[in-house]
Design an enzyme around this catalytic site. Structure first.
Site, PDB file in Angstrom:
ATOM      1  N   GLN A  20     -80.440 -34.985  39.660  1.00 42.55           N
ATOM      2  CA  GLN A  20     -81.859 -34.543  39.908  1.00 42.55           C
ATOM      3  C   GLN A  20     -82.653 -35.642  40.940  1.00 42.55           C
ATOM      4  O   GLN A  20     -82.501 -36.808  40.485  1.00 42.55           O
ATOM      5  CB  GLN A  20     -82.781 -34.653  38.451  1.00 42.55           C
ATOM      6  CG  GLN A  20     -84.007 -34.176  38.656  1.00 42.55           C
ATOM      7  CD  GLN A  20     -84.816 -34.175  37.528  1.00 42.55           C
ATOM      8  OE1 GLN A  20     -84.552 -35.293  36.561  1.00 42.55           O
ATOM      9  NE2 GLN A  20     -85.461 -33.312  36.662  1.00 42.55           N
ATOM     10  N   HIS A  76     -82.712 -42.407  35.536  1.00 40.96           N
ATOM     11  CA  HIS A  76     -82.586 -41.916  33.874  1.00 40.96           C
ATOM     12  C   HIS A  76     -81.064 -41.031  33.797  1.00 40.96           C
ATOM     13  O   HIS A  76     -80.814 -40.456  34.744  1.00 40.96           O
ATOM     14  CB  HIS A  76     -83.802 -41.289  33.434  1.00 40.96           C
ATOM     15  CG  HIS A  76     -83.895 -39.720  33.988  1.00 40.96           C
ATOM     16  ND1 HIS A  76     -84.838 -39.652  34.954  1.00 40.96           N
ATOM     17  CD2 HIS A  76     -83.449 -38.764  33.748  1.00 40.96           C
ATOM     18  CE1 HIS A  76     -84.946 -38.485  35.294  1.00 40.96           C
ATOM     19  NE2 HIS A  76     -84.020 -37.741  34.551  1.00 40.96           N
ATOM     20  N   GLU A  90     -89.239 -32.592  42.855  1.00 44.74           N
ATOM     21  CA  GLU A  90     -87.693 -32.724  42.406  1.00 44.74           C
ATOM     22  C   GLU A  90     -86.954 -31.766  43.178  1.00 44.74           C
ATOM     23  O   GLU A  90     -87.226 -30.553  43.381  1.00 44.74           O
ATOM     24  CB  GLU A  90     -87.588 -32.857  40.963  1.00 44.74           C
ATOM     25  CG  GLU A  90     -88.213 -31.598  40.353  1.00 44.74           C
ATOM     26  CD  GLU A  90     -87.356 -31.443  39.124  1.00 44.74           C
ATOM     27  OE1 GLU A  90     -88.023 -31.503  38.039  1.00 44.74           O
ATOM     28  OE2 GLU A  90     -86.348 -30.823  39.000  1.00 44.74           O
ATOM     29  N   GLU A 118     -83.259 -39.375  28.694  1.00 46.94           N
ATOM     30  CA  GLU A 118     -83.887 -37.900  28.576  1.00 46.94           C
ATOM     31  C   GLU A 118     -83.220 -37.214  27.804  1.00 46.94           C
ATOM     32  O   GLU A 118     -82.015 -36.959  27.841  1.00 46.94           O
ATOM     33  CB  GLU A 118     -84.196 -37.299  29.962  1.00 46.94           C
ATOM     34  CG  GLU A 118     -84.885 -35.988  29.689  1.00 46.94           C
ATOM     35  CD  GLU A 118     -85.167 -35.591  31.273  1.00 46.94           C
ATOM     36  OE1 GLU A 118     -85.193 -36.181  32.202  1.00 46.94           O
ATOM     37  OE2 GLU A 118     -85.286 -34.109  31.229  1.00 46.94           O
TER      38      GLU A 118
HETATM   39  C1  MC0 Z   1     -89.138 -48.885  33.321  1.00 47.53           C
HETATM   40  N1  MC0 Z   1     -87.948 -49.602  32.641  1.00 47.53           N
HETATM   41  C2  MC0 Z   1     -86.982 -49.173  33.070  1.00 47.53           C
HETATM   42  C3  MC0 Z   1     -87.066 -47.968  33.671  1.00 47.53           C
HETATM   43  N2  MC0 Z   1     -88.457 -47.833  33.775  1.00 47.53           N
HETATM   44  N3  MC0 Z   1     -85.570 -49.512  32.754  1.00 47.53           N
HETATM   45  C4  MC0 Z   1     -84.570 -48.551  32.992  1.00 47.53           C
HETATM   46  N4  MC0 Z   1     -84.727 -47.255  33.539  1.00 47.53           N
HETATM   47  C5  MC0 Z   1     -86.077 -47.042  33.705  1.00 47.53           C
HETATM   48  N5  MC0 Z   1     -85.955 -45.840  34.509  1.00 47.53           N
HETATM   49  C6  MC0 Z   1     -88.075 -51.135  32.208  1.00 47.53           C
HETATM   50  C7  MC0 Z   1     -88.848 -51.970  33.280  1.00 47.53           C
HETATM   51  O1  MC0 Z   1     -88.009 -52.636  34.146  1.00 47.53           O
HETATM   52  C8  MC0 Z   1     -89.652 -53.036  32.248  1.00 47.53           C
HETATM   53  O2  MC0 Z   1     -88.446 -54.018  31.669  1.00 47.53           O
HETATM   54  C9  MC0 Z   1     -89.852 -52.015  30.935  1.00 47.53           C
HETATM   55  O3  MC0 Z   1     -88.836 -50.894  30.985  1.00 47.53           O
HETATM   56  C10 MC0 Z   1     -91.240 -51.387  30.900  1.00 47.53           C
HETATM   57  O4  MC0 Z   1     -91.383 -50.780  32.168  1.00 47.53           O
HETATM   58  P1  MC0 Z   1     -92.760 -50.898  33.254  1.00 47.53           P
HETATM   59  O5  MC0 Z   1     -92.180 -50.857  34.479  1.00 47.53           O
HETATM   60  O6  MC0 Z   1     -93.907 -51.748  32.410  1.00 47.53           O
HETATM   61  O7  MC0 Z   1     -93.090 -49.366  32.936  1.00 47.53           O
HETATM   62  P2  MC0 Z   1     -94.081 -48.745  31.652  1.00 47.53           P
HETATM   63  O8  MC0 Z   1     -93.794 -49.375  30.511  1.00 47.53           O
HETATM   64  O9  MC0 Z   1     -95.599 -48.487  32.098  1.00 47.53           O
HETATM   65  O10 MC0 Z   1     -93.176 -47.336  31.777  1.00 47.53           O
HETATM   66  C11 MC0 Z   1     -91.599 -47.177  31.405  1.00 47.53           C
HETATM   67  C12 MC0 Z   1     -91.715 -45.766  30.653  1.00 47.53           C
HETATM   68  C13 MC0 Z   1     -92.020 -44.750  31.717  1.00 47.53           C
HETATM   69  C14 MC0 Z   1     -90.015 -45.894  30.433  1.00 47.53           C
HETATM   70  C15 MC0 Z   1     -92.227 -46.005  29.388  1.00 47.53           C
HETATM   71  O11 MC0 Z   1     -91.459 -44.782  32.876  1.00 47.53           O
HETATM   72  C16 MC0 Z   1     -92.072 -43.219  31.039  1.00 47.53           C
HETATM   73  O12 MC0 Z   1     -92.963 -42.911  30.469  1.00 47.53           O
HETATM   74  N6  MC0 Z   1     -90.937 -42.741  31.621  1.00 47.53           N
HETATM   75  C17 MC0 Z   1     -90.779 -41.319  31.003  1.00 47.53           C
HETATM   76  C18 MC0 Z   1     -91.051 -40.246  31.976  1.00 47.53           C
HETATM   77  C19 MC0 Z   1     -90.420 -40.106  33.185  1.00 47.53           C
HETATM   78  O13 MC0 Z   1     -89.929 -41.105  33.492  1.00 47.53           O
HETATM   79  N7  MC0 Z   1     -90.752 -39.266  34.251  1.00 47.53           N
HETATM   80  C20 MC0 Z   1     -90.447 -39.126  35.233  1.00 47.53           C
HETATM   81  C21 MC0 Z   1     -89.078 -38.085  35.382  1.00 47.53           C
HETATM   82  P3  MC0 Z   1     -89.028 -55.271  31.688  1.00 47.53           P
HETATM   83  O14 MC0 Z   1     -87.769 -56.170  31.430  1.00 47.53           O
HETATM   84  O15 MC0 Z   1     -89.489 -55.650  33.266  1.00 47.53           O
HETATM   85  O16 MC0 Z   1     -90.143 -55.545  30.685  1.00 47.53           O
HETATM   86  S1  MC0 Z   1     -89.613 -36.454  34.935  1.00 47.53           S
HETATM   87  C22 MC0 Z   1     -88.285 -35.778  34.752  1.00 47.53           C
HETATM   88  O17 MC0 Z   1     -86.983 -36.040  34.777  1.00 47.53           O
HETATM   89  C23 MC0 Z   1     -88.371 -33.950  34.165  1.00 47.53           C
HETATM   90  C24 MC0 Z   1     -88.907 -33.434  35.605  1.00 47.53           C
HETATM   91  C25 MC0 Z   1     -87.180 -33.253  33.955  1.00 47.53           C
HETATM   92  O18 MC0 Z   1     -86.126 -33.927  34.052  1.00 47.53           O
HETATM   93  O19 MC0 Z   1     -87.333 -32.141  33.928  1.00 47.53           O
END
Ligand code: MC0
Length: 150
Positions: free
Chosen positions: A60, A84, A43, A134
């Protein structure tokens, strides 16, 4: 309590190309970069405004480091774009507890390490009208932004 927008997270396939775009188009400079292995991202933080208003805000840019990362999954499904929004808070635990009380799913049982040793947690996008949200508490609690220490 949420006090500010800390950053907007943007998923990209090629971090260096995205950095170049924001630098050329808007003049934004990278003020910090790191690899967060737990989150599976490389990042870069680009500062948008200064700190004279109480805290800077950032873009970011996030490039996946592995195929099973959340960013790789997002890129495969949605392509590049806004991933996000991150709100700054002086107390990430209290703020996630407030969200839980309103019925919003918090993704981690306890905060994890974010940029510059900040403490972060996420609210599920399906409970936030489609926005992955977040919550970020800076490493230095007196500092309003996660990236101000760079
Ligand atoms: C997934 N969905 C989203 C999305 N990601 N909607 C809006 N924005 C997003 N970013 C939607 C999908 O389209 C789907 O909708 C539903 O949520 C389930 O998604 P999935 O594709 O099946 O994916 P999952 O469930 O395996 O994971 C989604 C989830 C995951 C949000 C739980 O991405 C997560 O744990 N995120 C938190 C961690 C993260 O994003 N880390 C990276 C940035 P439908 O309608 O199709 O069911 S790290 C960061 O940012 C740190 C370094 C920092 O700032 O310091």
């Amino acid at each position: 309590m949420i006090t500010r927008i800390d950053h907007i997270g943007i998923a990209c396939r090629d971090l260096d190309a995205s950095i170049e775009f924001y630098k050329t188009t808007y003049g934004f400079e990278v003020v910090h970069s790191e690899v967060n292995e737990e989150q599976g991202v490389r990042e870069a933080m680009l500062r948008i405004n200064g700190t004279d208003d109480g805290g800077a805000s950032y873009l970011q840019l996030l490039e996946p480091t592995r195929e099973d990362s959340t960013i790789a999954k997002y890129l495969a499904k949605h392509g590049e774009g806004v991933h996000h929004i991150a709100f700054g808070t002086p107390d990430v635990v209290a703020t996630t507890e407030e969200a839980t009380r309103t019925g919003v799913r918090v993704l981690y049982p306890a905060p994890r390490r974010g940029t510059s040793n900040s403490s972060i947690n996420f609210l599920h996008p399906k409970d936030c009208h489609g926005v992955l949200t977040e919550l970020v508490q800076a490493a230095d609690a007196a500092t309003p932004s996660s990236a101000n220490s760079h």
